[in-house]
Design a protein around this motif. Structure first.
Motif, PDB file in Angstrom:
ATOM      1  N   VAL A 155     102.558  73.428  25.856  1.00 53.84           N
ATOM      2  CA  VAL A 155     102.003  72.085  25.669  1.00 53.84           C
ATOM      3  C   VAL A 155     101.930  71.856  24.159  1.00 53.84           C
ATOM      4  N   LEU A 156     102.764  70.931  23.660  1.00 49.14           N
ATOM      5  CA  LEU A 156     102.929  70.765  22.219  1.00 49.14           C
ATOM      6  C   LEU A 156     102.637  69.326  21.791  1.00 49.14           C
ATOM      7  N   ASP A 157     102.298  69.171  20.498  1.00 48.22           N
ATOM      8  CA  ASP A 157     102.099  67.831  19.945  1.00 48.22           C
ATOM      9  C   ASP A 157     103.432  67.307  19.402  1.00 48.22           C
ATOM     10  N   SER A 158     103.384  66.172  18.709  1.00 47.35           N
ATOM     11  CA  SER A 158     104.620  65.543  18.236  1.00 47.35           C
ATOM     12  C   SER A 158     105.321  66.353  17.154  1.00 47.35           C
ATOM     13  N   HIS A 159     104.606  67.324  16.562  1.00 46.20           N
ATOM     14  CA  HIS A 159     105.196  68.205  15.548  1.00 46.20           C
ATOM     15  C   HIS A 159     105.570  69.567  16.128  1.00 46.20           C
ATOM     16  N   LEU A 160     105.611  69.635  17.449  1.00 46.03           N
ATOM     17  CA  LEU A 160     105.970  70.869  18.176  1.00 46.03           C
ATOM     18  C   LEU A 160     104.981  72.002  17.899  1.00 46.03           C
ATOM     19  N   ARG A 161     103.714  71.650  17.733  1.00 46.45           N
ATOM     20  CA  ARG A 161     102.660  72.644  17.562  1.00 46.45           C
ATOM     21  C   ARG A 161     101.825  72.713  18.837  1.00 46.45           C
ATOM     22  N   PRO A 162     101.421  73.908  19.256  1.00 43.77           N
ATOM     23  CA  PRO A 162     100.592  74.031  20.465  1.00 43.77           C
ATOM     24  C   PRO A 162      99.275  73.273  20.299  1.00 43.77           C
ATOM     25  N   VAL A 163      98.852  72.593  21.354  1.00 46.87           N
ATOM     26  CA  VAL A 163      97.574  71.881  21.325  1.00 46.87           C
ATOM     27  C   VAL A 163      96.508  72.733  22.006  1.00 46.87           C
ATOM     28  N   PRO A 164      95.227  72.528  21.682  1.00 48.80           N
ATOM     29  CA  PRO A 164      94.162  73.330  22.303  1.00 48.80           C
ATOM     30  C   PRO A 164      94.018  73.053  23.797  1.00 48.80           C
ATOM     31  N   ILE A 165      93.324  73.924  24.481  1.00 41.00           N
ATOM     32  CA  ILE A 165      93.031  73.751  25.907  1.00 41.00           C
ATOM     33  C   ILE A 165      92.288  72.425  26.115  1.00 41.00           C
ATOM     34  N   GLY A 166      92.722  71.655  27.086  1.00 40.21           N
ATOM     35  CA  GLY A 166      92.079  70.388  27.407  1.00 40.21           C
ATOM     36  C   GLY A 166      92.616  69.192  26.664  1.00 40.21           C
ATOM     37  N   VAL A 167      93.453  69.418  25.640  1.00 41.33           N
ATOM     38  CA  VAL A 167      93.998  68.315  24.846  1.00 41.33           C
ATOM     39  C   VAL A 167      95.376  67.938  25.384  1.00 41.33           C
ATOM     40  N   PRO A 168      95.612  66.653  25.657  1.00 41.63           N
ATOM     41  CA  PRO A 168      96.930  66.246  26.180  1.00 41.63           C
ATOM     42  C   PRO A 168      98.051  66.500  25.181  1.00 41.63           C
ATOM     43  N   LEU A 216      94.398  73.514  31.532  1.00 45.48           N
ATOM     44  CA  LEU A 216      93.039  73.664  32.027  1.00 45.48           C
ATOM     45  C   LEU A 216      92.461  75.000  31.575  1.00 45.48           C
ATOM     46  N   PRO A 217      91.126  75.151  31.605  1.00 42.37           N
ATOM     47  CA  PRO A 217      90.504  76.389  31.100  1.00 42.37           C
ATOM     48  C   PRO A 217      91.046  77.668  31.733  1.00 42.37           C
ATOM     49  N   HIS A 218      91.427  77.618  33.016  1.00 41.79           N
ATOM     50  CA  HIS A 218      91.928  78.836  33.666  1.00 41.79           C
ATOM     51  C   HIS A 218      93.420  79.037  33.433  1.00 41.79           C
ATOM     52  N   GLY A 219      94.051  78.187  32.607  1.00 44.34           N
ATOM     53  CA  GLY A 219      95.431  78.401  32.204  1.00 44.34           C
ATOM     54  C   GLY A 219      96.463  77.535  32.894  1.00 44.34           C
ATOM     55  N   ALA A 220      96.116  76.929  34.050  1.00 39.20           N
ATOM     56  CA  ALA A 220      97.072  76.084  34.758  1.00 39.20           C
ATOM     57  C   ALA A 220      97.176  74.721  34.069  1.00 39.20           C
ATOM     58  N   LEU A 221      98.131  73.909  34.505  1.00 40.94           N
ATOM     59  CA  LEU A 221      98.408  72.636  33.870  1.00 40.94           C
ATOM     60  C   LEU A 221      98.059  71.464  34.778  1.00 40.94           C
ATOM     61  N   GLU A 222      97.536  70.400  34.174  1.00 35.26           N
ATOM     62  CA  GLU A 222      97.272  69.151  34.884  1.00 35.26           C
ATOM     63  C   GLU A 222      98.271  68.104  34.423  1.00 35.26           C
ATOM     64  N   TYR A 223      98.949  67.459  35.377  1.00 32.90           N
ATOM     65  CA  TYR A 223      99.920  66.417  35.058  1.00 32.90           C
ATOM     66  C   TYR A 223      99.183  65.108  34.795  1.00 32.90           C
ATOM     67  N   LEU A 224      99.522  64.436  33.673  1.00 35.80           N
ATOM     68  CA  LEU A 224      98.827  63.211  33.278  1.00 35.80           C
ATOM     69  C   LEU A 224      99.728  61.975  33.287  1.00 35.80           C
ATOM     70  N   GLY A 225     101.032  62.158  33.507  1.00 38.12           N
ATOM     71  CA  GLY A 225     101.930  61.006  33.529  1.00 38.12           C
ATOM     72  C   GLY A 225     103.120  61.211  32.616  1.00 38.12           C
ATOM     73  N   ARG A 226     103.874  60.134  32.411  1.00 38.96           N
ATOM     74  CA  ARG A 226     105.058  60.182  31.570  1.00 38.96           C
ATOM     75  C   ARG A 226     104.762  59.662  30.172  1.00 38.96           C
ATOM     76  N   LEU A 227     105.545  60.136  29.198  1.00 38.86           N
ATOM     77  CA  LEU A 227     105.428  59.672  27.830  1.00 38.86           C
ATOM     78  C   LEU A 227     106.469  58.600  27.509  1.00 38.86           C
ATOM     79  N   ASP A 228     107.345  58.291  28.463  1.00 39.30           N
ATOM     80  CA  ASP A 228     108.373  57.281  28.247  1.00 39.30           C
ATOM     81  C   ASP A 228     108.342  56.295  29.407  1.00 39.30           C
TER      82      ASP A 228
END
Length: 305
Positions: A155-168, A216-228
């Motif tokens: 899960v990366l930001d626009s600069h291809l850096r990992p984002v913290p847990i809970g951050v889209p 998510l805190p336990h490591g799994a991912l939550e889908y939030l939608g599309r970016l395009d």
């Protein structure tokens, strides 16, 4: 072979059962239904070309079907038919994927089938890339689960850096399933397949999914939608801009917008809005539909105009 190995850890195959194959050959998930199954010793039942509402429950009973894979849209449609909904209770395992799985649908399916898997994965990373077994009482968030064998989810930001847990952020996929690219489309390949900065293997790449997720805190991912502007309707990927461009090429359409509407829960449909040129008569819905049939596949045609 890596995908098959990943599915060995997800799908119940002891004892071997009977798989009901309902997916079109042009849809990548048919690979699991037709090839993994036979390679592992399942018996596979093929649906007829014309699928009547009564066929599925009859096939489940007649062939003692144990496994079924489908989109959430088809699963919801099966629940609306009492005979099909009852037939689901005889399954051992149900795989759903290709679209976001809502919490209410997850609960209804889990109440009928002892093992339900939420599957996630774009075609560009070889069918499924992650798997989440639904608990007996699914939570309000249906996770995308954990990656399959030799697959990594970032899960990366626009600069291809990992984002913290809970951050889209945007979901990127690496590993053995990442394909070489798009045939004869080098620019699109360069845009979607990037060098993997987290790998020491020369030449390894990440696939940019365009999906917005958070960890998510336990490591799994939550889908939030599309970016395009890409959407999923009945499991098919659709670029709304492509439908709009086709509609605007009609001589009596000046502007067009296409959206996805969900007037009934789980029933997503394409709806087109068109504006005629000044002083021109508005084209009829049948006229626009016939026009688009010459330019787009059936699944990209709006349900209403």
């Amino acid at each position: 072979s890596n995908f098959f190995t990943g599915m060995d850890a997800c799908v119940h195959s002891h004892p071997l059962g009977v798989w009901l194959a309902v997916t079109r050959l042009s849809f990548d998930i048919s690979v699991l239904e037709l090839l993994w199954t036979l390679a592992r010793g399942f018996r596979v039942v093929l649906q007829p070309e014309t699928l009547s509402p009564s066929w599925l429950p009859r096939a489940v009973r007649q062939h003692a079907v144990t496994h079924l894979q489908c989109t959430p849209s088809l699963a919801r449609a099966l629940l609306l038919d009492s005979e099909s909904a009852d037939a689901l209770r005889s399954l051992q395992q149900l795989l759903v994927g290709g679209e976001a799985l809502s919490a209410d649908l997850a609960l209804q399916l889990r109440q009928r089938v002892p093992s339900v898997l939420n599957m996630y994965g774009p075609t560009e990373t070889t069918v499924w890339s992650s798997c989440f077994p639904l608990p007996s009482v699914p939570s309000s968030v249906v996770s995308l689960g954990q990656p399959i064998a030799n697959t990594s989810l970032f899960v990366l930001d626009s600069h291809l850096r990992p984002v913290p847990i809970g951050v889209p952020g945007e979901l990127f996929i690496g590993g053995a399933g990442v394909v070489r690219g798009y045939l004869a489309r080098p620019h699109l390949t360069a845009e979607r397949f990037l060098p993997n900065p987290f790998s020491s293997i020369p030449g390894e790449r990440l696939y940019r999914t365009g999906d917005k997720v958070r960890r998510l805190p336990h490591g799994a991912l939550e889908y939030l939608g599309r970016l395009d502007f890409q959407v999923k309707v009945r499991g098919f990927r659709i670029e709304l801009g492509e439908v709009e461009a086709a509609l605007q090429s009609h001589p009596h359409v000046r502007q067009a917008v296409v959206v996805v509407r969900e007037d009934s829960p789980g029933d997503k449909r394409l709806v087109a809005y068109a504006v005629p040129p000044p002083g021109a008569l508005s084209p009829s819905a049948p006229e626009l539909r016939d026009f688009l049939k010459t330019k787009l596949p059936e699944y990209m045609l709006p349900s209403a105009f």
